[in-house]
Scaffold this motif. Structure first.
Motif, PDB file in Angstrom:
ATOM      1  N   SER A  88       0.618  -1.194   0.094  1.00  0.00           N
ATOM      2  CA  SER A  88      -0.100   0.036  -0.016  1.00  0.00           C
ATOM      3  C   SER A  88       0.971   1.161   0.064  1.00  0.00           C
ATOM      4  O   SER A  88       0.672   2.432  -0.803  1.00  0.00           O
ATOM      5  CB  SER A  88      -1.088  -0.057   1.364  1.00  0.00           C
ATOM      6  OG  SER A  88      -1.711  -1.033   1.080  1.00  0.00           O
ATOM      7  N   ALA A  89       1.883   1.180   0.811  1.00  0.00           N
ATOM      8  CA  ALA A  89       2.900   2.309   0.909  1.00  0.00           C
ATOM      9  C   ALA A  89       3.706   2.703  -0.418  1.00  0.00           C
ATOM     10  O   ALA A  89       4.093   3.816  -0.862  1.00  0.00           O
ATOM     11  CB  ALA A  89       3.758   2.139   1.973  1.00  0.00           C
ATOM     12  N   LEU A  90       3.774   1.746  -1.147  1.00  0.00           N
ATOM     13  CA  LEU A  90       4.435   1.935  -2.608  1.00  0.00           C
ATOM     14  C   LEU A  90       3.491   2.234  -3.737  1.00  0.00           C
ATOM     15  O   LEU A  90       3.778   3.052  -4.329  1.00  0.00           O
ATOM     16  CB  LEU A  90       5.064   0.604  -2.841  1.00  0.00           C
ATOM     17  CG  LEU A  90       6.573   0.339  -2.171  1.00  0.00           C
ATOM     18  CD1 LEU A  90       7.057  -1.094  -2.649  1.00  0.00           C
ATOM     19  CD2 LEU A  90       7.451   1.229  -2.541  1.00  0.00           C
ATOM     20  N   PHE A  91       2.274   1.413  -3.649  1.00  0.00           N
ATOM     21  CA  PHE A  91       1.321   1.611  -4.599  1.00  0.00           C
ATOM     22  C   PHE A  91       0.802   3.243  -4.662  1.00  0.00           C
ATOM     23  O   PHE A  91       0.556   3.631  -5.529  1.00  0.00           O
ATOM     24  CB  PHE A  91       0.173   0.842  -4.607  1.00  0.00           C
ATOM     25  CG  PHE A  91      -0.988   0.868  -5.488  1.00  0.00           C
ATOM     26  CD1 PHE A  91      -0.308   0.626  -6.864  1.00  0.00           C
ATOM     27  CD2 PHE A  91      -1.871   1.308  -5.404  1.00  0.00           C
ATOM     28  CE1 PHE A  91      -1.258   0.491  -8.203  1.00  0.00           C
ATOM     29  CE2 PHE A  91      -2.943   1.560  -6.498  1.00  0.00           C
ATOM     30  CZ  PHE A  91      -2.371   1.047  -7.801  1.00  0.00           C
TER      31      PHE A  91
ATOM     32  N   PHE B 143       6.495   1.187 -13.307  1.00  0.00           N
ATOM     33  CA  PHE B 143       7.720   1.596 -13.221  1.00  0.00           C
ATOM     34  C   PHE B 143       8.104   2.617 -11.974  1.00  0.00           C
ATOM     35  O   PHE B 143       9.091   2.394 -11.423  1.00  0.00           O
ATOM     36  CB  PHE B 143       8.074   2.339 -14.350  1.00  0.00           C
ATOM     37  CG  PHE B 143       8.455   1.680 -15.410  1.00  0.00           C
ATOM     38  CD1 PHE B 143       9.444   0.542 -15.571  1.00  0.00           C
ATOM     39  CD2 PHE B 143       7.479   1.659 -16.786  1.00  0.00           C
ATOM     40  CE1 PHE B 143       9.688  -0.381 -16.540  1.00  0.00           C
ATOM     41  CE2 PHE B 143       7.804   0.609 -18.111  1.00  0.00           C
ATOM     42  CZ  PHE B 143       9.019  -0.232 -17.731  1.00  0.00           C
ATOM     43  N   ALA B 144       7.093   3.285 -11.719  1.00  0.00           N
ATOM     44  CA  ALA B 144       7.011   4.075 -10.397  1.00  0.00           C
ATOM     45  C   ALA B 144       7.256   3.362  -9.005  1.00  0.00           C
ATOM     46  O   ALA B 144       7.861   3.522  -8.199  1.00  0.00           O
ATOM     47  CB  ALA B 144       5.992   5.127 -10.281  1.00  0.00           C
ATOM     48  N   VAL B 145       6.450   2.019  -9.258  1.00  0.00           N
ATOM     49  CA  VAL B 145       6.612   1.296  -8.087  1.00  0.00           C
ATOM     50  C   VAL B 145       8.054   0.747  -7.927  1.00  0.00           C
ATOM     51  O   VAL B 145       8.495   0.579  -6.807  1.00  0.00           O
ATOM     52  CB  VAL B 145       5.654   0.009  -8.119  1.00  0.00           C
ATOM     53  CG1 VAL B 145       5.936  -1.079  -7.071  1.00  0.00           C
ATOM     54  CG2 VAL B 145       4.233   0.374  -7.822  1.00  0.00           C
TER      55      VAL B 145
ATOM     56  N   THR C  59       1.044   5.690  -7.664  1.00  0.00           N
ATOM     57  CA  THR C  59       0.050   6.375  -8.362  1.00  0.00           C
ATOM     58  C   THR C  59      -0.147   7.679  -8.480  1.00  0.00           C
ATOM     59  O   THR C  59      -0.534   8.360  -9.490  1.00  0.00           O
ATOM     60  CB  THR C  59      -1.664   5.870  -7.711  1.00  0.00           C
ATOM     61  OG1 THR C  59      -1.505   4.516  -7.533  1.00  0.00           O
ATOM     62  CG2 THR C  59      -2.704   6.309  -8.290  1.00  0.00           C
ATOM     63  N   ILE C  60       0.358   8.485  -7.314  1.00  0.00           N
ATOM     64  CA  ILE C  60       0.354  10.072  -7.516  1.00  0.00           C
ATOM     65  C   ILE C  60       1.421  10.330  -8.574  1.00  0.00           C
ATOM     66  O   ILE C  60       1.106  11.412  -9.340  1.00  0.00           O
ATOM     67  CB  ILE C  60       1.011  10.649  -6.023  1.00  0.00           C
ATOM     68  CG1 ILE C  60      -0.214  10.154  -5.048  1.00  0.00           C
ATOM     69  CG2 ILE C  60       1.164  12.181  -6.121  1.00  0.00           C
ATOM     70  CD1 ILE C  60       0.032  10.556  -3.759  1.00  0.00           C
ATOM     71  N   VAL C  61       2.564   9.698  -8.811  1.00  0.00           N
ATOM     72  CA  VAL C  61       3.635  10.080  -9.623  1.00  0.00           C
ATOM     73  C   VAL C  61       2.950   9.785 -11.159  1.00  0.00           C
ATOM     74  O   VAL C  61       3.131  10.752 -11.825  1.00  0.00           O
ATOM     75  CB  VAL C  61       4.796   9.161  -9.618  1.00  0.00           C
ATOM     76  CG1 VAL C  61       5.881   9.355 -10.734  1.00  0.00           C
ATOM     77  CG2 VAL C  61       5.758   9.487  -8.216  1.00  0.00           C
TER      78      VAL C  61
ATOM     79  N   ILE D 224      14.352   3.194  -4.045  1.00  0.00           N
ATOM     80  CA  ILE D 224      14.785   4.294  -3.208  1.00  0.00           C
ATOM     81  C   ILE D 224      14.387   4.087  -1.747  1.00  0.00           C
ATOM     82  O   ILE D 224      15.332   4.126  -0.783  1.00  0.00           O
ATOM     83  CB  ILE D 224      13.881   5.675  -3.481  1.00  0.00           C
ATOM     84  CG1 ILE D 224      14.197   6.115  -4.964  1.00  0.00           C
ATOM     85  CG2 ILE D 224      14.100   6.927  -2.532  1.00  0.00           C
ATOM     86  CD1 ILE D 224      13.414   7.091  -5.642  1.00  0.00           C
ATOM     87  N   ALA D 225      13.276   3.428  -1.190  1.00  0.00           N
ATOM     88  CA  ALA D 225      13.197   3.086  -0.027  1.00  0.00           C
ATOM     89  C   ALA D 225      13.999   1.999   0.403  1.00  0.00           C
ATOM     90  O   ALA D 225      14.495   2.194   1.691  1.00  0.00           O
ATOM     91  CB  ALA D 225      11.559   2.555   0.142  1.00  0.00           C
TER      92      ALA D 225
END
Length: 199
Positions: free
Chosen positions: A28-31, A65-67, A35-37, A73-74
């Protein structure tokens, strides 16, 4: 402590449950930011440059790709941070940097887009400067890394909005479809109204 106090069979169940909770929260924290990006940053830029709506298939691909990027990064943050508490402080700091620009955009009539961007940049820069001055991601005392970027973000939004009032006048708060939520009297400053006047 758990490895010393719990029997082996219960310890296995404990770690399985712990990993399940971590995975449930991590996806959830990644998705959410992915989605915002893809939906709030990449999509408007592409639609503005091409003049065409983005297909759902492309939007899904960008989100994937954003995920992956945010996951990397995380992972790097986790590898170079000494404790989970420090990661929580960093996460809270990022949220507090965004808090005042969003709050003022919703409730302060004179806030504009430039002021919000200046506020976020001021908060981020002050946060980076504090980390660099400490020489590590773990900052001590922790309250400094929270409150200084918070006030930098607040001041940046206010000053940026006042300085750029003429070049970037405030506009009404609107829905995505363009309908006005608050401050309809500012509609004369909106790009749509100015385009209609010129036409």
């Amino acid at each position: 402590m758990a490895t010393h106090l719990l029997p082996q069979w219960f310890l296995a169940l404990f770690f399985v449950g712990l990993l399940g909770a971590i995975m449930s929260s991590a996806d959830s924290a990644l998705f959410a930011p992915a989605t915002i990006v893809s939906n709030d940053i990449i999509r408007p830029l592409v639609e503005k440059s091409t003049g065409k709506p983005v297909e759902d298939k492309k939007l899904t691909l960008w989100t994937r790709f954003a995920v992956i990027g945010l996951g990397i990064i995380a992972t790097l943050f986790g590898a170079f941070t000494q404790s989970v508490f420090t990661l929580m402080v960093i996460g809270f700091t990022v949220q507090i940097i965004l808090f005042f620009p969003l709050l003022l955009a919703l409730y302060w009539k004179k806030a504009n887009k430039t002021g919000g961007v200046v506020g976020m940049i001021a908060g981020l820069v002050s946060c980076i400067v504090l980390f660099v001055s400490q020489g590590a991601i773990d900052y001590d005392p922790y309250w400094v890394i929270v409150f200084i970027p918070m006030f930098a973000s607040l001041l940046g939004t206010i000053i940026g909005s006042y300085v750029t009032t003429q070049s970037d006048p405030p506009v009404p708060l609107t829905h995505r479809d363009g309908s006005i939520i608050k401050w309809p009297e500012l509609a004369v400053n909106s790009p749509k109204h100015q385009a209609d006047v010129q036409a």
